[in-house]
Structures are given as C-alpha cells and as structure tokens.
Motif scaffolding. Structure first.
Motif, PDB file in Angstrom:
ATOM      1  N   GLY A  78      -2.974  -5.679  -8.687  1.00 14.55           N
ATOM      2  CA  GLY A  78      -2.789  -7.171  -9.149  1.00 14.55           C
ATOM      3  C   GLY A  78      -1.811  -7.396 -10.072  1.00 14.55           C
ATOM      4  N   ILE A  79      -0.695  -8.417  -9.901  1.00 14.69           N
ATOM      5  CA  ILE A  79       0.449  -8.475 -10.712  1.00 14.69           C
ATOM      6  C   ILE A  79       0.354  -9.856 -11.473  1.00 14.69           C
ATOM      7  N   PRO A  80       0.615  -9.899 -12.533  1.00 12.00           N
ATOM      8  CA  PRO A  80       0.527 -11.332 -13.280  1.00 12.00           C
ATOM      9  C   PRO A  80       1.971 -11.944 -13.063  1.00 12.00           C
ATOM     10  N   GLY A  81       1.945 -12.778 -11.956  1.00 13.11           N
ATOM     11  CA  GLY A  81       3.175 -13.480 -11.549  1.00 13.11           C
ATOM     12  C   GLY A  81       3.221 -14.025 -10.262  1.00 13.11           C
ATOM     13  N   GLN A  82       4.331 -14.400  -9.653  1.00 14.03           N
ATOM     14  CA  GLN A  82       4.509 -14.955  -8.347  1.00 14.03           C
ATOM     15  C   GLN A  82       4.828 -13.652  -7.421  1.00 14.03           C
ATOM     16  N   VAL A  83       4.093 -13.469  -6.705  1.00 15.59           N
ATOM     17  CA  VAL A  83       4.244 -12.112  -5.437  1.00 15.59           C
ATOM     18  C   VAL A  83       4.369 -12.850  -4.275  1.00 15.59           C
ATOM     19  N   ASP A  84       5.044 -11.891  -3.365  1.00 14.59           N
ATOM     20  CA  ASP A  84       5.130 -12.183  -2.000  1.00 14.59           C
ATOM     21  C   ASP A  84       4.265 -11.170  -1.345  1.00 14.59           C
ATOM     22  N   THR A  85       2.970 -11.512  -0.902  1.00  5.65           N
ATOM     23  CA  THR A  85       2.121 -10.547  -0.227  1.00  5.65           C
ATOM     24  C   THR A  85       2.706  -9.707   0.874  1.00  5.65           C
ATOM     25  N   GLN A  86       3.385 -10.595   2.004  1.00  5.14           N
ATOM     26  CA  GLN A  86       3.816 -10.154   2.948  1.00  5.14           C
ATOM     27  C   GLN A  86       4.856  -9.109   2.877  1.00  5.14           C
ATOM     28  N   SER A  87       5.901  -9.318   2.037  1.00  3.72           N
ATOM     29  CA  SER A  87       6.860  -8.346   1.875  1.00  3.72           C
ATOM     30  C   SER A  87       6.631  -7.260   1.004  1.00  3.72           C
ATOM     31  N   GLY A  88       5.549  -7.531  -0.107  1.00  5.02           N
ATOM     32  CA  GLY A  88       5.301  -6.577  -0.955  1.00  5.02           C
ATOM     33  C   GLY A  88       6.133  -6.834  -2.097  1.00  5.02           C
ATOM     34  N   ILE A  89       6.955  -7.890  -2.324  1.00  5.12           N
ATOM     35  CA  ILE A  89       7.966  -8.258  -3.375  1.00  5.12           C
ATOM     36  C   ILE A  89       7.331  -8.819  -4.562  1.00  5.12           C
ATOM     37  N   VAL A  90       7.557  -8.536  -5.768  1.00  5.64           N
ATOM     38  CA  VAL A  90       7.276  -9.357  -6.854  1.00  5.64           C
ATOM     39  C   VAL A  90       8.369 -10.156  -7.194  1.00  5.64           C
ATOM     40  N   ARG A  91       8.002 -11.643  -7.091  1.00  9.54           N
ATOM     41  CA  ARG A  91       9.206 -12.539  -7.415  1.00  9.54           C
ATOM     42  C   ARG A  91       9.558 -12.711  -8.764  1.00  9.54           C
ATOM     43  N   HIS A  92       8.572 -12.841  -9.401  1.00 14.30           N
ATOM     44  CA  HIS A  92       8.550 -13.231 -10.915  1.00 14.30           C
ATOM     45  C   HIS A  92       7.444 -12.712 -11.503  1.00 14.30           C
ATOM     46  N   ALA A  93       7.660 -11.778 -12.714  1.00 15.16           N
ATOM     47  CA  ALA A  93       6.498 -11.475 -13.432  1.00 15.16           C
ATOM     48  C   ALA A  93       7.113 -11.337 -14.808  1.00 15.16           C
ATOM     49  N   VAL A  94       7.054 -12.533 -15.465  1.00 14.46           N
ATOM     50  CA  VAL A  94       7.542 -12.735 -16.888  1.00 14.46           C
ATOM     51  C   VAL A  94       7.223 -11.400 -17.904  1.00 14.46           C
ATOM     52  N   ASN A  95       5.958 -11.394 -18.052  1.00 12.48           N
ATOM     53  CA  ASN A  95       5.419 -10.457 -18.680  1.00 12.48           C
ATOM     54  C   ASN A  95       6.003  -8.854 -18.815  1.00 12.48           C
ATOM     55  N   LEU A  96       6.048  -8.634 -17.532  1.00 14.70           N
ATOM     56  CA  LEU A  96       6.833  -7.154 -17.150  1.00 14.70           C
ATOM     57  C   LEU A  96       8.321  -7.237 -17.114  1.00 14.70           C
TER      58      LEU A  96
END
Ligand SMILES: [Zn+2]
Length: 336
Positions: A78-96
């Motif tokens: 689980g990632i705090p941000g906007q994730v693309d669950t299909q591709s496995g790419i985290v689009r934005h996770a500001v805190n990280l």
C-alpha cells in the motif's frame, strides 16, 4: 524437511504499508498466522532512499522468519499516493518524493517475486474487510484521519478507485464555513480543519480563551496532547474534540448518503486517541439521528466503528491484495 517448507502449499505472503514516516510489514502463512512483522522509519531523503528503506524492511521481515525468498508467493504494498494498479507504477506519492516510480519492476528485480500495489487507504479498506470485520462484507467506507484525510471504499464487493484513482479524496471536500487554506489551494477542506496538524493548530488558536487549560503547560501542542486533555475533562481539549466530532460526523453522513455503505470504519493516527476522539463523533451522529429519520435509518447506532489501534490495516491490506488476485497460487507455481 524444515517447518517452513512443509507448511504452505500455496502461500507465504508479505504485506507492506509504506508511510511517509514509517514502513510496516507483516509476513503470514496459509492460515494467515503472522510469522514476522517489522516497523522501520522511511528514509525520504531521495526517492531512491525511500525505495531502499522499503527493500530493507522486506529483507528484515524475511530474516525475522528465516524464510527463503523463493518460498514467498508475493508482496502486496500500500502506497500513499496515486498508483496505477495495472502497470505497478506509482504515479505520485508526495510524501515519498516519488513520481512515476516503477515499484512493481523494482520489487520484481530485487526479490524475484510477484508484486501487487494499491493506494494505501484502499489497501487498508481491503485489509479491514478481510481480516478485521471478516465475514461476507459487501460495502465498506474506511476513513483514515492522520496527517491527511482520505477514504478507501469497497462498493458492491469491489475496490472502488474512480476513473483517475482519486475516489475517496474526501479530505478536500468542505463541510463547514472554515476559511483555513488547505495545501490543495482551496479553503476550508476537511483535512485543513480536522486532520492531525489542523487539530493541534486549532487548539493553539483557542489557548487564550481557556486560560486554565492543562494545554497551557505544553511547550508545543500536539494532537495527542489535545486528546489526552479531552480525556481528562479539560475544557479546551473537549471543545476541540467536539469541533472535530461535528465536522467528521457531517463528512461521514455525506459519504453514507452518496455511497450507502454498510460498514463505516475510522482509523489513522488521530483515531488512535480512542474514545476521546470517537465519543464526540458518536454524539454528533446521535444529534443527526435525532434531527432526521433519514440519518437515523442510514446511520443507526453502531454502524460507525473505530478501528482497533493494534490492527495494522495497511499491512493486512497488502496481504489482502495478494489474496484478491489469487496471486499466491500463481506465483508459487511460477517460482517452483
Ligand atoms: Zn484541500
């Protein structure tokens, strides 16, 4: 044969909750028994440091259980941000500090195992559905109140993400007349009024009105100090707790009107204050019920629950992600 190999035809699963300050993991077997759990700080100096802390936390978890990586069916994160669950790419996770990070690719390359990612609050909603409430549960609204505020929803049995993965961003809706500026640019957003930092700021702003408050003795006011004061009957603490309760009750009612969920669960750092946090919300909900038979029917007493403070919803969510995609068996077959 070693105990770890004999058990588990289909699934050692590792769930991870990546937060802006800490990373929490859980390693479970077939019967969902916990064999290891690790908590360590997130190193957010650079995006690569954050990835490295994630990898370190995973290695440490495996080491704690003495589990060879090849026996692991998958890792759910689980990632705090906007994730693309299909591709496995985290689009934005500001805190990280992450932008377009190929998280699944990183996990595949580092651990050679399957990986599923999801937004952290949505993952937590899944963890709560499967492992806290349990049973056959169709709809859940999980609201996390911490540094920010967001909701994870399971509707008609499925995780609801919305067209852009932004469903549940309730923290940026306005429910009162506050004019406090939010970090999103708007004014009076829920999280600008009742997320952790806002609660502390509000108490600070009322200090001169409550000269006898025990909070006068604090060098800097924290949210947890506010709730400790409320618990002890301090008038300033109670005034703040009731303001938060009123705002959250309004927000919850609005969400229930929009989504008609059976289960509403509150969690996140602020909620760990327990009854000092939850009682004012229940009182405000009672007020709504007395005013309106519609509110009474949609939000009967007991429908809103406070998550157990010891339940690691995010990490259990990581485990649930692997269940939901039946990854355990698939990955095990691939790795065998
Ligand atoms: Zn906002």
């Amino acid at each position: 044969m070693d105990q770890r190999q004999r058990r588990n035809a289909n699934g050692w699963r590792l769930g991870v909750d990546v937060g802006g300050t800490k990373i929490a993991t859980l390693l479970v077997d077939d019967d969902n028994r916990v064999w290891a759990s690790v908590q360590r700080p997130t190193d957010t100096r650079t995006p690569d440091h954050a990835l490295q802390s994630l990898a370190d936390a995973i290695w440490e978890t495996l080491k704690q259980a003495d589990l060879p990586i090849r026996l692991l069916a998958g890792i759910g994160i689980g990632i705090p941000g906007q994730v693309d669950t299909q591709s496995g790419i985290v689009r934005h996770a500001v805190n990280l500090g992450w932008q377009s990070v190929d998280l699944r690719g990183f996990i595949n390359a580092t651990f050679g195992t399957a990986c599923v990612i999801e937004n952290d609050v949505r993952a937590a909603a899944l963890g709560i559905q499967r492992y806290w409430l349990a049973g056959s549960i169709d709809s859940i609204l999980y609201v996390s109140i911490g540094t920010g505020i967001a909701a994870g929803m399971i509707l008609d049995g499925a995780v609801y993400r919305g067209s852009h993965g932004m469903a549940g961003e309730i923290g940026h809706a306005r429910f009162g007349s506050s004019t406090i500026r939010c970090r999103c640019g708007n004014y009076g957003c829920l999280e600008a009024v009742v997320a952790g930092p806002a609660i502390a700021n509000y108490a600070q702003s009322l200090l001169s009105t409550f000269p006898h408050s025990q909070l006068q003795h604090q060098t800097s006011i924290t949210t947890s100090a506010v709730y400790t004061a409320a618990e002890a009957g301090d008038e300033l603490g109670l005034a703040v707790a009731h303001m938060v309760g009123d705002q959250l009750a309004q927000a919850l009612y609005t969400m229930v009107l929009a989504y008609d969920c059976d289960h509403i669960v509150l969690g996140g750092g602020v909620s760990r204050a327990g009854s000092a946090f939850f009682s004012p919300i229940e009182q405000a909900l009672d007020g709504l019920r007395q005013q309106s038979s519609l509110a009474a029917s949609l939000l009967p007493a007991g429908r809103v629950k406070l998550l157990d403070r010891d339940f690691a919803a995010g990490a259990w969510g990581g485990i649930a992600l692997l269940d939901s995609q039946a990854l355990a068996r698939v990955a095990q077959a691939q790795l065998a």
